[in-house]
Design a protein around this motif. Structure first.
Motif, short mmCIF file in Angstrom:
data_model
loop_
_atom_site.label_atom_id
_atom_site.label_comp_id
_atom_site.label_asym_id
_atom_site.label_seq_id
_atom_site.Cartn_x
_atom_site.Cartn_y
_atom_site.Cartn_z
N ALA A 212 0.77 -1.32 -0.14
CA ALA A 212 -0.09 -0.05 -0.06
C ALA A 212 0.92 1.28 0.06
O ALA A 212 0.60 2.18 -0.69
N ALA A 213 1.91 1.35 0.89
CA ALA A 213 2.72 2.40 0.79
C ALA A 213 3.56 2.76 -0.46
O ALA A 213 3.62 3.79 -0.88
N LEU A 214 4.01 1.54 -0.99
CA LEU A 214 4.66 1.48 -2.13
C LEU A 214 3.70 2.06 -3.53
O LEU A 214 4.13 3.00 -4.02
N SER A 215 2.54 1.68 -3.40
CA SER A 215 1.49 1.92 -4.43
C SER A 215 1.13 3.46 -4.14
O SER A 215 1.13 4.48 -5.34
N VAL A 216 1.09 4.09 -3.04
CA VAL A 216 0.69 5.44 -2.79
C VAL A 216 1.94 6.41 -3.05
O VAL A 216 1.73 7.25 -3.73
N LEU A 217 3.04 5.90 -2.85
CA LEU A 217 4.32 6.68 -2.80
C LEU A 217 4.73 6.60 -4.16
O LEU A 217 5.72 7.68 -4.62
N TRP A 218 4.60 5.62 -5.18
CA TRP A 218 5.21 5.54 -6.45
C TRP A 218 5.17 6.59 -7.08
O TRP A 218 5.89 7.20 -8.00
N PRO A 219 4.01 7.37 -7.28
CA PRO A 219 3.87 8.48 -8.24
C PRO A 219 4.55 9.71 -7.81
O PRO A 219 4.96 10.21 -8.88
N TRP A 220 4.84 9.74 -6.63
CA TRP A 220 5.82 10.86 -6.18
C TRP A 220 7.18 10.59 -6.47
O TRP A 220 7.89 11.10 -6.98
N LEU A 221 7.55 9.08 -6.27
CA LEU A 221 9.08 8.73 -6.49
C LEU A 221 9.43 8.50 -7.90
O LEU A 221 10.40 9.22 -8.33
N ALA A 222 8.35 8.25 -8.69
CA ALA A 222 8.49 8.21 -10.26
C ALA A 222 8.60 9.68 -10.82
O ALA A 222 9.55 10.07 -11.59
N ALA A 223 7.90 10.41 -10.41
CA ALA A 223 7.89 11.93 -10.83
C ALA A 223 9.33 12.54 -10.29
O ALA A 223 9.93 13.27 -11.26
N LEU A 224 9.80 12.36 -9.30
CA LEU A 224 10.96 12.86 -8.70
C LEU A 224 12.11 12.31 -9.57
O LEU A 224 13.08 12.92 -9.91
N ALA A 225 12.10 11.12 -9.90
CA ALA A 225 13.28 10.31 -10.60
C ALA A 225 13.22 10.89 -11.96
O ALA A 225 14.34 11.25 -12.68
N LEU A 226 12.04 11.21 -12.77
CA LEU A 226 11.94 11.68 -13.94
C LEU A 226 12.48 13.31 -14.09
O LEU A 226 13.24 13.52 -14.89
N CYS A 227 12.17 13.95 -13.03
CA CYS A 227 12.83 15.23 -13.05
C CYS A 227 14.40 15.19 -12.61
O CYS A 227 14.71 16.28 -13.08
N ALA A 228 14.87 14.33 -12.03
CA ALA A 228 16.09 14.17 -11.70
C ALA A 228 16.97 14.01 -13.04
O ALA A 228 18.14 14.43 -13.19
N VAL A 229 16.23 12.98 -13.83
CA VAL A 229 17.11 12.61 -15.16
C VAL A 229 16.73 13.60 -16.34
O VAL A 229 17.48 13.43 -17.47
N LEU A 230 15.91 14.54 -16.10
CA LEU A 230 15.66 15.54 -17.18
C LEU A 230 16.78 16.22 -17.61
O LEU A 230 16.85 16.32 -18.97
N PRO A 231 17.77 16.77 -16.81
CA PRO A 231 19.00 17.40 -17.41
C PRO A 231 19.77 16.46 -18.41
O PRO A 231 20.41 16.72 -19.34
N LEU A 232 19.79 14.90 -17.93
CA LEU A 232 20.55 13.92 -18.76
C LEU A 232 19.94 13.55 -19.78
O LEU A 232 20.64 13.31 -21.01
N LEU A 233 18.52 13.21 -19.88
CA LEU A 233 18.01 12.69 -21.10
C LEU A 233 17.26 13.52 -21.99
O LEU A 233 16.95 13.39 -23.03
N GLY A 234 16.99 14.95 -21.51
CA GLY A 234 16.39 15.85 -22.48
C GLY A 234 14.86 15.72 -22.00
O GLY A 234 14.13 14.59 -21.76
N SER A 235 13.80 16.87 -22.45
CA SER A 235 12.62 16.75 -22.07
C SER A 235 11.76 15.69 -23.25
O SER A 235 10.88 15.19 -22.66
#
Length: 275
Positions: A212-235
């Motif tokens: 339950a915790a992983l399911s609820v937190l996943w959108p936040w974690l995934a969004a943060l990860a995408l923001c972190a790799v944005l400078p490396l991978l491009g928009s």
């Protein structure tokens, strides 16, 4: 509040101007009014919340049953709710004659644009199995509510019953739109508060709590990860992964329901013992 309003369900609801946000607020206000002893206000808020009947129906059914559990003390909730419903129906007819027939047509259209009335259970288990499980869940919930009908509004049992009602509602209603997940705020708060107690119930309970915790937190974690790799991978590359934060969307209601059910089942004997 910030986390709730910043979640994807809330943002989607705001973008779509969904009345679900208003209804969830009305139901929360109804629960708060009951807890503080303002039953007339609670009945009014519950009546207004029926503008989204699929979200309010089970909630209202439980509160009406709870009212009959101590009729003399709680009857003002029912009378206030009934009066509000009469005013809404008659007022609607005065403003828009024949609105009930039009509402039926709108309900049929709603059935179509929500994917043929598919619930979360229908999508995960298939239409037949989903409807069977939904029926079983509603019956079991009805039994739980019946046993809790005399619970005090300030008690743990009443709170867990409300949480269960919200969690079951979300998996059985004929729509799986993420914005409806705002209805899970009460179950999530109940589970978070009682997490150590739930985890102490065994390995299966701890596993379900983690899921339950992983399911609820996943959108936040995934969004943060995408923001972190944005400078490396491009928009452009990151935008192709826009759906990654939503991978757990269907499983959030199910895992939260499971954790809520364990918490509610465990709280019942604890409540009785405390009494």
């Amino acid at each position: 509040i910030i986390l709730a309003l910043g979640s994807f369900p809330a943002l989607q609801g705001i973008k779509l101007q969904q009345l679900t946000l208003l209804v969830c607020g009305l139901l929360a206000g109804c629960a708060a009014a009951i807890a503080s002893g303002h039953l007339v206000i609670a009945g009014f808020l519950l009546g207004v919340a029926t503008i989204k009947p699929q979200l309010a129906a089970i909630f209202a059914g439980w509160l009406m049953l709870w009212t009959f559990g101590s009729w003399r003390k709680r009857q003002s909730l029912l009378w206030s709710f009934a009066a509000t419903m009469v005013i809404l129906v008659l007022g609607g007819e005065a403003l828009l004659p024949g609105w009930i027939g039009r509402f039926r047509n709108a309900a049929n259209a709603y059935w179509q644009y929500t994917g043929g009335g598919k619930s979360v259970l229908d999508l995960v288990l298939g239409p037949l199995a989903g409807k069977i499980v939904a029926g079983i869940l509603v019956l079991v919930l009805a039994g739980y509510c019946w046993r809790a009908r005399s619970a005090s509004a300030e008690g743990v049992e009443f709170r867990w019953t409300l949480a269960l009602v919200c969690a079951v509602t979300l998996v059985v209603i004929p729509t799986y739109a993420p914005y409806n997940q705002l209805l899970l705020l009460l179950p999530l708060m109940a589970v978070a508060e009682s997490a150590p107690f739930i985890a102490a119930k065994g390995t299966a309970a701890r596993l379900l709590l983690m899921l339950a915790a992983l399911s609820v937190l996943w959108p936040w974690l995934a969004a943060l990860a995408l923001c972190a790799v944005l400078p490396l991978l491009g928009s452009e590359t990151v935008q192709h992964a826009w759906a990654v934060p939503l991978y757990t969307s269907l499983y959030i209601p199910l895992t939260v329901l499971g954790a809520t059910w364990i918490g509610a089942a465990a709280a019942r004997p604890r409540t009785r013992h405390a009494g």
